[in-house]
Write a protein that holds these residues in place. Sequence first.
Motif, PDB file in Angstrom:
ATOM      1  N   GLY A  45     -26.820  19.872  33.192  1.00  0.00           N
ATOM      2  CA  GLY A  45     -25.384  20.153  33.728  1.00  0.00           C
ATOM      3  C   GLY A  45     -24.198  19.447  33.251  1.00  0.00           C
ATOM      4  O   GLY A  45     -24.534  18.272  33.024  1.00  0.00           O
ATOM      5  N   VAL A  46     -23.098  20.031  33.410  1.00  0.00           N
ATOM      6  CA  VAL A  46     -21.988  19.345  32.924  1.00  0.00           C
ATOM      7  C   VAL A  46     -21.162  19.748  33.764  1.00  0.00           C
ATOM      8  O   VAL A  46     -20.656  20.715  34.322  1.00  0.00           O
ATOM      9  N   LEU A  47     -20.573  18.533  34.758  1.00  0.00           N
ATOM     10  CA  LEU A  47     -20.010  18.605  36.053  1.00  0.00           C
ATOM     11  C   LEU A  47     -18.648  17.835  36.099  1.00  0.00           C
ATOM     12  O   LEU A  47     -18.430  16.861  36.863  1.00  0.00           O
ATOM     13  N   PHE A  48     -17.662  18.226  35.254  1.00  0.00           N
ATOM     14  CA  PHE A  48     -16.289  17.578  35.523  1.00  0.00           C
ATOM     15  C   PHE A  48     -15.392  18.619  35.798  1.00  0.00           C
ATOM     16  O   PHE A  48     -15.304  19.804  35.335  1.00  0.00           O
ATOM     17  N   VAL A 113     -27.826  15.479  34.983  1.00  0.00           N
ATOM     18  CA  VAL A 113     -26.562  16.174  35.305  1.00  0.00           C
ATOM     19  C   VAL A 113     -25.484  15.024  34.668  1.00  0.00           C
ATOM     20  O   VAL A 113     -25.828  13.828  34.939  1.00  0.00           O
ATOM     21  N   PHE A 114     -24.539  15.466  33.922  1.00  0.00           N
ATOM     22  CA  PHE A 114     -23.487  14.536  33.420  1.00  0.00           C
ATOM     23  C   PHE A 114     -22.151  14.922  34.038  1.00  0.00           C
ATOM     24  O   PHE A 114     -21.679  15.798  33.973  1.00  0.00           O
ATOM     25  N   GLY A 115     -21.590  13.956  34.831  1.00  0.00           N
ATOM     26  CA  GLY A 115     -20.547  14.330  35.491  1.00  0.00           C
ATOM     27  C   GLY A 115     -19.678  13.118  36.264  1.00  0.00           C
ATOM     28  O   GLY A 115     -20.085  12.083  36.543  1.00  0.00           O
ATOM     29  N   SER A 116     -18.611  13.587  36.796  1.00  0.00           N
ATOM     30  CA  SER A 116     -17.702  12.920  37.766  1.00  0.00           C
ATOM     31  C   SER A 116     -16.772  11.852  37.096  1.00  0.00           C
ATOM     32  O   SER A 116     -17.201  11.144  36.168  1.00  0.00           O
ATOM     33  N   TYR A 117     -15.321  11.828  37.672  1.00  0.00           N
ATOM     34  CA  TYR A 117     -14.615  10.960  37.304  1.00  0.00           C
ATOM     35  C   TYR A 117     -14.361   9.805  38.522  1.00  0.00           C
ATOM     36  O   TYR A 117     -14.987   8.763  38.476  1.00  0.00           O
ATOM     37  N   VAL A 128     -27.857  14.671  46.391  1.00  0.00           N
ATOM     38  CA  VAL A 128     -28.456  15.612  45.864  1.00  0.00           C
ATOM     39  C   VAL A 128     -29.420  15.000  44.771  1.00  0.00           C
ATOM     40  O   VAL A 128     -30.543  15.266  45.007  1.00  0.00           O
ATOM     41  N   PHE A 129     -28.984  14.093  44.122  1.00  0.00           N
ATOM     42  CA  PHE A 129     -29.932  13.574  42.871  1.00  0.00           C
ATOM     43  C   PHE A 129     -30.920  12.564  43.675  1.00  0.00           C
ATOM     44  O   PHE A 129     -32.017  12.594  43.105  1.00  0.00           O
ATOM     45  N   GLU A 130     -30.663  11.840  44.695  1.00  0.00           N
ATOM     46  CA  GLU A 130     -31.564  10.962  45.179  1.00  0.00           C
ATOM     47  C   GLU A 130     -32.767  11.718  45.824  1.00  0.00           C
ATOM     48  O   GLU A 130     -33.930  11.683  45.877  1.00  0.00           O
ATOM     49  N   LYS A 131     -32.458  12.753  46.794  1.00  0.00           N
ATOM     50  CA  LYS A 131     -33.389  13.466  47.630  1.00  0.00           C
ATOM     51  C   LYS A 131     -34.318  14.487  46.484  1.00  0.00           C
ATOM     52  O   LYS A 131     -35.434  14.627  46.830  1.00  0.00           O
ATOM     53  N   ARG A 132     -33.610  15.010  45.610  1.00  0.00           N
ATOM     54  CA  ARG A 132     -34.316  15.731  44.666  1.00  0.00           C
ATOM     55  C   ARG A 132     -34.842  14.950  43.304  1.00  0.00           C
ATOM     56  O   ARG A 132     -35.386  15.388  42.377  1.00  0.00           O
ATOM     57  N   LYS A 133     -34.540  13.671  43.131  1.00  0.00           N
ATOM     58  CA  LYS A 133     -35.160  12.607  42.110  1.00  0.00           C
ATOM     59  C   LYS A 133     -34.638  13.360  40.849  1.00  0.00           C
ATOM     60  O   LYS A 133     -35.437  13.179  39.949  1.00  0.00           O
ATOM     61  N   ASN A 134     -33.526  13.698  40.754  1.00  0.00           N
ATOM     62  CA  ASN A 134     -33.063  14.234  39.560  1.00  0.00           C
ATOM     63  C   ASN A 134     -32.187  13.173  38.877  1.00  0.00           C
ATOM     64  O   ASN A 134     -31.891  11.954  39.629  1.00  0.00           O
ATOM     65  N   LEU A 135     -31.604  13.265  37.785  1.00  0.00           N
ATOM     66  CA  LEU A 135     -30.654  12.045  37.312  1.00  0.00           C
ATOM     67  C   LEU A 135     -29.359  12.338  36.992  1.00  0.00           C
ATOM     68  O   LEU A 135     -29.043  13.438  36.458  1.00  0.00           O
ATOM     69  N   TYR A 136     -28.500  11.387  37.294  1.00  0.00           N
ATOM     70  CA  TYR A 136     -26.849  11.902  37.347  1.00  0.00           C
ATOM     71  C   TYR A 136     -26.296  10.695  36.155  1.00  0.00           C
ATOM     72  O   TYR A 136     -26.513   9.564  36.322  1.00  0.00           O
ATOM     73  N   PHE A 137     -25.855  11.035  34.950  1.00  0.00           N
ATOM     74  CA  PHE A 137     -24.991  10.445  34.027  1.00  0.00           C
ATOM     75  C   PHE A 137     -23.843  10.132  34.352  1.00  0.00           C
ATOM     76  O   PHE A 137     -22.982  11.100  34.217  1.00  0.00           O
ATOM     77  N   TYR A 138     -23.254   8.924  34.710  1.00  0.00           N
ATOM     78  CA  TYR A 138     -21.850   8.679  35.295  1.00  0.00           C
ATOM     79  C   TYR A 138     -21.102   7.722  34.201  1.00  0.00           C
ATOM     80  O   TYR A 138     -21.562   6.794  34.053  1.00  0.00           O
ATOM     81  N   PRO A 139     -20.075   8.206  33.506  1.00  0.00           N
ATOM     82  CA  PRO A 139     -19.147   7.759  32.538  1.00  0.00           C
ATOM     83  C   PRO A 139     -18.202   6.907  32.745  1.00  0.00           C
ATOM     84  O   PRO A 139     -17.586   6.068  32.064  1.00  0.00           O
ATOM     85  N   THR A 140     -17.709   6.837  34.099  1.00  0.00           N
ATOM     86  CA  THR A 140     -16.401   6.267  34.433  1.00  0.00           C
ATOM     87  C   THR A 140     -16.589   4.694  34.860  1.00  0.00           C
ATOM     88  O   THR A 140     -17.848   4.307  35.811  1.00  0.00           O
ATOM     89  N   VAL A 151     -29.116   7.226  39.143  1.00  0.00           N
ATOM     90  CA  VAL A 151     -27.801   7.359  38.304  1.00  0.00           C
ATOM     91  C   VAL A 151     -27.941   6.316  37.326  1.00  0.00           C
ATOM     92  O   VAL A 151     -28.502   5.315  37.370  1.00  0.00           O
ATOM     93  N   VAL A 152     -27.349   6.965  35.978  1.00  0.00           N
ATOM     94  CA  VAL A 152     -27.133   5.907  34.818  1.00  0.00           C
ATOM     95  C   VAL A 152     -25.845   5.880  34.663  1.00  0.00           C
ATOM     96  O   VAL A 152     -25.085   6.750  34.475  1.00  0.00           O
TER      97      VAL A 152
END
Length: 416
Positions: A45-48, A113-117, A128-140, A151-152
């Motif tokens: 996912g790309v979420l910006f 998913v890669f997203g957020s500022y 969402v990511f913690e409950k579903r044990k998914n991974l969020y890449f946060y570049p900010t 979260v990475v």
Amino acid sequence: MNRLGRRRFLKGTVATAGVAAAGFPHIWIKDSSFAYAASGKVKVGVLFSLTGTTAIVEESLHKATIMAIEEINDAGGINGMQIEAVVEDPASDPATFAEKARKLVLGDKCVSVFGSYTSASRKAVLPVFEKRKNLYFYPTLYEGRECSKNVVYTGAVPNQQQDDFVPWLVEKFGKRWYLIGSNYIYPKEENNYCKKLLASLGAEVVNEEYVPLGHSEFSSVINKFRSEKPDVIFSTVVGDSVVALHRQYRAAGLDPDTMPMASLTTSENEVAAMGPDAAAGHFTSAPYFMVWDSPENQNFVEAYRKRWGGDKVTHFVSEPSYFQMYLFKQAVEKLAPGDINPANIREAIKGEEMVAPQGRVRIEPENLHTYLWPKIGQCQSDGQFQILKQTSEWLEPLPYKAYPNQVCKESGLKET
Ligand code: ACM
């Protein structure tokens, strides 16, 4: 069949279930790792935000992310699998971020998913990511004080932006500081860190003020700058407001030589939007500036301009947006197709390193934050920063440095 034989048989059934599922869609496959590999693609996912008050910066994070995906795919993908991007526009609104994150994780079954500022949007998607044990890449860049297994974090935390910057500014300009930020968690926590540093240096805060996100009318703030006459204005204002603040500061005839703004959020991107005249003379601390002289950065800048336009700028949040996709690739590359799932990617990315445009970066295995290269830059009249100081070594991420009795470990947050 003995019990061991039966277990082996069942395992084999799961491993080949992909073939069966294509012909028998009624079969419900519980094994999530199978589902992630089933298409022969790696879906992310790309979420910006492409609209709203932080689109001014998030659009460039989207572009850097897409460019990295295109480069990786053009070079053969990840172990021969193409990355498929599912793009959503959360419109600078935390509730929409959460809704779109659910869709990407549950509906589209993205493996990461890669997203957020803003930290407000990261906090909104975190459950969402913690409950579903998914991974969020946060570049900010962000305020730290977060220890999530899901979260990475590839942007700077306060010790990586402030530890050099604040003492340097105190020595150069003085001890009376005015803190101005947007009104949400990031500026407040970042200022909390700043105030501790200032106190240790015997410096004082003459005012601490927060304006709403999207705020564009700074005349009363600027009147207070005039009357308080601080030595340094420390800004954690974000989004469109950065442009308004700088333009109105300049229009008021204030002088960066005697009352500079020192920012953790003003990059080449905001400078391009406001016009360099409004930014010249002010300071930013960041691990990356577009002028950084390295072959990796030259390639990054050239590729970015070729892909998105010769007038476009790169900056300290678009750069991690770009390199974190390569770190993701390195992690997924270590996995067999059937093992590609968020939990395994998380394990595989611990300790990963690469030479990014800013220099060699590394994911700290304990807290999934990134070793980075802090620098201090002063904006010039051409809209680029002159780098005045840089660390001689990469700097460890310490997301709980303001809270010495807490530390983020692999096993979770520990009280010491
Ligand atoms: C931010 O909200 N982390 C800039």
